[in-house]
Design an enzyme around this catalytic site. Structure first.
Site, PDB file in Angstrom:
ATOM      1  N   LYS A  26       0.979  -1.249   0.004  1.00  0.00           N
ATOM      2  CA  LYS A  26      -0.211  -0.242  -0.051  1.00  0.00           C
ATOM      3  C   LYS A  26       0.787   1.038   0.134  1.00  0.00           C
ATOM      4  O   LYS A  26       1.895   1.401   0.650  1.00  0.00           O
ATOM      5  CB  LYS A  26      -1.021  -0.052   1.263  1.00  0.00           C
TER       6      LYS A  26
HETATM    7  C1  E4P Z   1      -8.092   2.323   3.289  1.00  0.00           C
HETATM    8  O1  E4P Z   1      -7.411   1.278   3.002  1.00  0.00           O
HETATM    9  C2  E4P Z   1      -7.565   2.905   4.766  1.00  0.00           C
HETATM   10  O2  E4P Z   1      -7.048   1.687   5.646  1.00  0.00           O
HETATM   11  C3  E4P Z   1      -9.041   3.123   5.601  1.00  0.00           C
HETATM   12  O3  E4P Z   1     -10.207   2.860   4.637  1.00  0.00           O
HETATM   13  C4  E4P Z   1      -8.930   4.655   6.215  1.00  0.00           C
HETATM   14  O4  E4P Z   1     -10.298   4.693   6.907  1.00  0.00           O
HETATM   15  P1  E4P Z   1     -10.536   6.009   7.905  1.00  0.00           P
HETATM   16  O5  E4P Z   1     -10.584   7.308   7.146  1.00  0.00           O
HETATM   17  O6  E4P Z   1     -11.586   5.513   8.650  1.00  0.00           O
HETATM   18  O7  E4P Z   1      -9.050   6.186   8.594  1.00  0.00           O
END
Ligand code: E4P
Length: 228
Positions: free
Chosen positions: A88
C-alpha cells in the site's frame, strides 16, 4: 462487489473470515498502532493475517517510506512476507514512481489516500492493481466523498489499464474510509469493485430489524408446533 476488512485486529479478521464472505484485508499504520502493534512484530503480524485469510485473499501492508527508492525497498521487503501481500502506497509523486518500479518487478500495489479523479488515473497508469479512494474523510470536512468515488469509478471504467498492471490484471477500485452500511450500498450501486470496511460496519451490514423480528416469530411459532 467484494468485501475487504479494514483492520489489523487478528480476532476481527478470524471472525470475519469465518463468515465466508471475506475477500481481503487492508491495514494502515494507524490501524496497526490502534491494536498496540510494535515495529519488531510488524512482518510477523502481516504474515499471520495472510495465513488467516488464505492465499487467494490480498492483504494490504502499507509502506511508510517517503522517497521512491525507500518505498521500493520497503515494498520489496513487504512483498517477501507472503505471496498475497499487496504493497500500500500513498498517492504522491514518489509513490507513483515507486508503484511503477514495483509493478515492473511483479509486485502488486494498492494506491491509497486517493481523493480525486486525476490522482486515480495517474495511479492506474503507474501500474496500481488497486486504487483506494476515501469516503469518510471527505465527509469529515463536509464534502461529498461518495460523489468523488462515483467519479473515480466512472473515469477508471472509461479506459483499459491492463497494459500497465502486473500480469495485465484489471485495476480495481477499493471504496475506503467507509463509515456506514449505507456507504457500502451507494458504492455497490455505482459499481465500485471492492468495499473495505471496519468490523463494526461489517456487523451492521448483516443486520436488519425485520430479519430479527421475522426470526423471533418463526422461533415462537416453532415452539407452538413442538408443544402441539
Ligand atoms: C484504507 O485502506 C484505509 O485503511 C481506511 O479505509 C481509512 O479509513 P479511515 O478514514 O476511517 O481512517
Amino acid at each position: 462487489m467484494k468485501f475487504f476488512l479494514d483492520t489489523a485486529d487478528l480476532a476481527e479478521i478470524e471472525e470475519a473470515a469465518s463468515w465466508g464472505a471475506l475477500a481481503g484485508v487492508t491495514t494502515n499504520p494507524s490501524l496497526y498502532a490502534k491494536i498496540g502493534g510494535k515495529l519488531a512484530d510488524f512482518n510477523n503480524h502481516m504474515k499471520r493475517i495472510c495465513e488467516i485469510v488464505g492465499p487467494d485473499c490480498p492483504v494490504s501492508a502499507e509502506s511508510v517510506a517517503i522517497t521512491r527508492d525507500e518505498i521500493v525497498r520497503d515494498g520489496l521487503q513487504l512483498a517477501e512476507i507472503a505471496p498475497n501481500i499487496v504493497v500500500k502506497i500513498p498517492t504522491m509523486v514518489e509513490g507513483l514512481a515507486a508503484t511503477r518500479a514495483l509493478a515492473d518487478q511483479g509486485v502488486r500495489v494498492n494506491m491509497t489516500l486517493c481523493f480525486s479523479v486525476p490522482q486515480a488515473l495517474l495511479a492506474a497508469r503507474a501500474g496500481a492493481r488497486y486504487i483506494s479512494p476515501f469516503i469518510g474523510r471527505f465527509d469529515d470536512i463536509s464534502q461529498d466523498g461518495l460523489a468523488e468515488v462515483e467519479n473515480i469509478v466512472a473515469a477508471i471504467g472509461n479506459y483499459d489499464f491492463t497494459a500497465n498492471t502486473v500480469n495485465g490484471e484489471q485495476v480495481e477500485i477499493i471504496a475506503a474510509s467507509i463509515r456506514s452500511a449505507n456507504h457500502v450500498t451507494q458504492c455497490a450501486l455505482m459499481g465500485a469493485h471492492i468495499a473495505t470496511v471496519p468490523f463494526g460496519v461489517l456487523k451492521k451490514m448483516v443486520q436488519h430489524p425485520l430479519t430479527d423480528k421475522g426470526l423471533d416469530s418463526f422461533m415462537k411459532d416453532w415452539e407452538k408446533v413442538q408443544n402441539a
